[in-house]
Design a protein around this motif. Structure first.
Motif, PDB file in Angstrom:
ATOM      1  N   ASP A 159       0.442  -1.148  -0.120  1.00 32.23           N
ATOM      2  CA  ASP A 159      -0.065   0.205  -0.044  1.00 32.23           C
ATOM      3  C   ASP A 159       1.212   1.090   0.132  1.00 32.23           C
ATOM      4  O   ASP A 159       1.494   1.569   1.408  1.00 32.23           O
ATOM      5  CB  ASP A 159      -1.235   0.223   0.912  1.00 32.23           C
ATOM      6  N   MET A 160       0.920   1.724  -1.270  1.00 35.93           N
ATOM      7  CA  MET A 160       1.339   2.954  -1.273  1.00 35.93           C
ATOM      8  C   MET A 160       1.699   4.295  -0.724  1.00 35.93           C
ATOM      9  O   MET A 160       2.335   5.216  -0.068  1.00 35.93           O
ATOM     10  CB  MET A 160       1.614   3.301  -2.862  1.00 35.93           C
ATOM     11  N   ARG A 161       0.135   3.816   0.261  1.00 33.76           N
ATOM     12  CA  ARG A 161       0.019   5.679   0.807  1.00 33.76           C
ATOM     13  C   ARG A 161       1.248   5.511   2.411  1.00 33.76           C
ATOM     14  O   ARG A 161       0.661   6.464   2.671  1.00 33.76           O
ATOM     15  CB  ARG A 161      -1.512   5.226   1.441  1.00 33.76           C
ATOM     16  N   TYR A 162       1.753   4.287   2.790  1.00 35.56           N
ATOM     17  CA  TYR A 162       1.906   4.005   3.719  1.00 35.56           C
ATOM     18  C   TYR A 162       3.489   4.261   3.432  1.00 35.56           C
ATOM     19  O   TYR A 162       4.389   4.482   4.276  1.00 35.56           O
ATOM     20  CB  TYR A 162       2.027   2.962   4.385  1.00 35.56           C
ATOM     21  N   GLU A 163       4.313   4.520   2.519  1.00 35.63           N
ATOM     22  CA  GLU A 163       5.394   4.079   1.919  1.00 35.63           C
ATOM     23  C   GLU A 163       6.661   5.430   2.207  1.00 35.63           C
ATOM     24  O   GLU A 163       5.626   6.721   1.211  1.00 35.63           O
ATOM     25  CB  GLU A 163       5.371   3.450   0.778  1.00 35.63           C
ATOM     26  N   ASN A 164       7.253   5.931   2.540  1.00 33.53           N
ATOM     27  CA  ASN A 164       8.511   7.095   2.188  1.00 33.53           C
ATOM     28  C   ASN A 164       9.137   6.046   0.398  1.00 33.53           C
ATOM     29  O   ASN A 164       9.871   4.865   1.220  1.00 33.53           O
ATOM     30  CB  ASN A 164       9.958   7.160   3.293  1.00 33.53           C
ATOM     31  N   ALA A 212      -7.757   0.528  10.506  1.00 35.13           N
ATOM     32  CA  ALA A 212      -7.965   1.191  10.384  1.00 35.13           C
ATOM     33  C   ALA A 212      -8.244   2.760  10.000  1.00 35.13           C
ATOM     34  O   ALA A 212      -8.561   2.740   8.640  1.00 35.13           O
ATOM     35  CB  ALA A 212      -5.933   1.723  10.201  1.00 35.13           C
ATOM     36  N   LEU A 213      -8.915   3.448  10.255  1.00 29.16           N
ATOM     37  CA  LEU A 213      -9.082   5.290  10.069  1.00 29.16           C
ATOM     38  C   LEU A 213      -7.879   6.425   9.946  1.00 29.16           C
ATOM     39  O   LEU A 213      -7.707   6.275  10.795  1.00 29.16           O
ATOM     40  CB  LEU A 213     -10.243   5.709  10.939  1.00 29.16           C
ATOM     41  N   ASN A 214      -7.903   6.476   8.744  1.00 32.04           N
ATOM     42  CA  ASN A 214      -7.270   7.007   8.343  1.00 32.04           C
ATOM     43  C   ASN A 214      -5.662   6.297   8.651  1.00 32.04           C
ATOM     44  O   ASN A 214      -4.507   7.377   8.966  1.00 32.04           O
ATOM     45  CB  ASN A 214      -6.969   8.577   8.396  1.00 32.04           C
ATOM     46  N   GLY A 215      -5.384   5.037   7.867  1.00 30.94           N
ATOM     47  CA  GLY A 215      -3.895   4.473   8.850  1.00 30.94           C
ATOM     48  C   GLY A 215      -3.291   5.446   8.173  1.00 30.94           C
ATOM     49  O   GLY A 215      -1.591   5.477   9.397  1.00 30.94           O
ATOM     50  N   ALA A 216      -2.569   5.507   6.909  1.00 30.48           N
ATOM     51  CA  ALA A 216      -1.672   5.800   6.487  1.00 30.48           C
ATOM     52  C   ALA A 216      -1.121   7.169   7.277  1.00 30.48           C
ATOM     53  O   ALA A 216      -0.165   7.969   7.355  1.00 30.48           O
ATOM     54  CB  ALA A 216      -1.918   6.376   5.364  1.00 30.48           C
ATOM     55  N   GLU A 217      -2.301   8.416   7.744  1.00 29.19           N
ATOM     56  CA  GLU A 217      -1.709   9.039   8.074  1.00 29.19           C
ATOM     57  C   GLU A 217      -1.023   9.504   9.667  1.00 29.19           C
ATOM     58  O   GLU A 217      -0.206  10.149  10.303  1.00 29.19           O
ATOM     59  CB  GLU A 217      -3.174   9.894   8.434  1.00 29.19           C
ATOM     60  N   SER A 218      -1.650   8.265   9.837  1.00 30.84           N
ATOM     61  CA  SER A 218      -0.688   7.963  11.642  1.00 30.84           C
ATOM     62  C   SER A 218       1.197   7.555  11.224  1.00 30.84           C
ATOM     63  O   SER A 218       2.062   7.343  12.164  1.00 30.84           O
ATOM     64  CB  SER A 218      -1.521   6.445  12.024  1.00 30.84           C
ATOM     65  N   GLY A 277       2.024   9.104   9.764  1.00 32.85           N
ATOM     66  CA  GLY A 277       2.577  10.498   8.487  1.00 32.85           C
ATOM     67  C   GLY A 277       2.599  11.289   7.568  1.00 32.85           C
ATOM     68  O   GLY A 277       3.233  12.159   6.890  1.00 32.85           O
ATOM     69  N   TYR A 278       1.788  10.280   6.877  1.00 28.15           N
ATOM     70  CA  TYR A 278       1.221  10.168   5.856  1.00 28.15           C
ATOM     71  C   TYR A 278      -0.513  12.013   5.214  1.00 28.15           C
ATOM     72  O   TYR A 278      -1.137  10.565   5.201  1.00 28.15           O
ATOM     73  CB  TYR A 278       1.837   9.413   4.396  1.00 28.15           C
ATOM     74  N   ARG A 279      -0.690  12.588   4.741  1.00 29.81           N
ATOM     75  CA  ARG A 279      -1.424  12.678   4.883  1.00 29.81           C
ATOM     76  C   ARG A 279      -1.799  13.395   3.012  1.00 29.81           C
ATOM     77  O   ARG A 279      -1.028  14.043   2.505  1.00 29.81           O
ATOM     78  CB  ARG A 279      -1.414  14.020   5.320  1.00 29.81           C
ATOM     79  N   ALA A 280      -2.866  12.962   2.343  1.00 28.79           N
ATOM     80  CA  ALA A 280      -3.143  13.601   1.000  1.00 28.79           C
ATOM     81  C   ALA A 280      -2.536  15.401   1.211  1.00 28.79           C
ATOM     82  O   ALA A 280      -3.863  15.545   2.424  1.00 28.79           O
ATOM     83  CB  ALA A 280      -3.850  13.130   0.534  1.00 28.79           C
ATOM     84  N   PRO A 281      -2.601  15.623   0.283  1.00 25.53           N
ATOM     85  CA  PRO A 281      -1.967  17.169   0.258  1.00 25.53           C
ATOM     86  C   PRO A 281      -3.806  17.263  -0.142  1.00 25.53           C
ATOM     87  O   PRO A 281      -4.172  17.036  -0.955  1.00 25.53           O
ATOM     88  CB  PRO A 281      -1.764  17.335  -1.013  1.00 25.53           C
TER      89      PRO A 281
END
Length: 342
Positions: free
Chosen positions: A82-87, A118-124, A126-130
């Motif tokens: 899941d690329m939402r979670y990745e650096n 998870a609710l908005n798991g990638a934000e945990s 540190g990644y949030r969509a602009p």
């Protein structure tokens, strides 16, 4: 290209009655052991799912590197990260290092990711969509940066105060050919077309987040056709690769029948995140019956790689037997031949 087969493991673990994977350590070590067993059977690929905040496999690169170090022929990969979670730059370093350990056997599936607990798991992480963009946009932009990095693009510059000159810097290490072994997990026909525009292979699972009323295999075959047509318009200098996954549970013993005898079912249609989606069926029954059914599966016939999901909590020995049955009695019906003698 000759058709290939692989297994796809979700890497579940639960400390419950009947589970052979009571802990994360069990799931990880048994994934390595199953990859070794699959290689001995002649299976071409060992693939794992990646899910965060779940008792499933989550950080794939240590596991894939361990599989690479313990095997010599089988490919190893993901379905999907899941690329939402990745650096993307750190991931590019990890992927290249893993591929070098594997001597060019890494097949990396990436995507926007699937529905999760998870609710908005990638934000945990540190990644949030602009502002003004979606999480899908975030995943795509990260994927584009990741691809640029593994292709050797300059993604940073030197410090003139230390280097005496301003120059571009690539991530290190680089692994030649890795960029041709990246797959996009597409849940729609439109995202498959987008993957073709970036030169990524197509990974299509047993879930499509759209429904046109036709059987699942026909909808998936339409996705594959549109992907290959889009690939041709971009003039890439290699042939695209397509994988599909299927849930296949051959019944050959009373134990199989106890576990799965009544689990066969047709396509399912339902709402997924508010969108009408179609889920592929589970193939359960006698191996020759499953073989005949898969031989009529349009998407399976069109694919280059077919991944068979395994019930990993039942242990290495059980799943190795399932894979051996598939390799001997099912896979030949879809055009597969073993890479090594069984």
């Amino acid at each position: 290209m000759a058709k290939k087969i692989g297994f796809l493991s979700f890497g579940h673990w639960r400390d419950v009655t009947g589970s052979q994977t009571r802990s994360a350590a069990d799931a990880l070590h048994q994934s390595i052991d199953l990859a070794q067993a699959a290689e001995e059977i002649g299976v071409d690929g060992a693939f794992v799912r990646v899910h965060h905040f779940e008792r499933q496999l989550a950080s794939p690169f240590p596991l894939l590197a361990a599989i690479a170090a313990r095997t010599s022929r089988i490919e190893m990969g993901t379905g999907v990260i899941d690329m939402r979670y990745e650096n993307p730059l750190y991931m590019a370093e990890e992927a290249a290092a893993t591929d070098l350990i594997a001597r060019g056997r890494l097949q990396l599936g990436v995507s926007r990711g699937s529905p999760e607990t998870a609710l908005n798991g990638a934000e945990s992480f540190g990644y949030r969509a602009p502002e003004g963009s979606t999480v899908a946009d975030l995943a795509r932009s990260k994927t584009e940066l990741f691809l640029a990095a593994i292709q050797g693009a300059a993604v940073a510059t030197t410090d003139p105060a230390r280097a005496g000159v301003r120059a571009g810097l690539k991530i290190q290490p680089q692994s030649e050919g890795l960029a041709e072994r990246i797959w996009w997990g597409a849940g729609t026909r439109a995202t498959a077309v987008w993957a073709a525009s970036l030169g990524m292979n197509l990974q299509s699972s047993t879930l499509l987040s759209e429904d046109t009323g036709v059987p699942f295999d026909q909808l998936q075959a339409e996705q594959i056709r549109q992907y290959r047509e889009a690939w041709a318009t971009h003039g890439w200098d290699r042939s695209p690769l397509v994988s599909v996954s299927r849930s296949v549970l051959p019944i050959t013993t009373d134990l199989d029948r106890m576990y799965f005898g009544d689990s066969g079912e047709g396509d399912q249609v339902g709402l997924l995140e508010g969108v009408r989606a179609r889920f592929g069926r589970t193939y359960t029954g006698e191996p020759d019956v499953i073989a005949a059914e898969l031989a009529e599966d349009q998407a399976v016939q069109d694919a280059d790689y077919v991944l068979f999901t395994v019930p990993n909590q039942l242990g290495v020995e059980y799943n190795a037997r399932i894979l051996a049955t598939i390799a001997e009695h099912v896979a030949p019906a879809i055009g597969w031949k073993p890479a090594v003698a069984s």
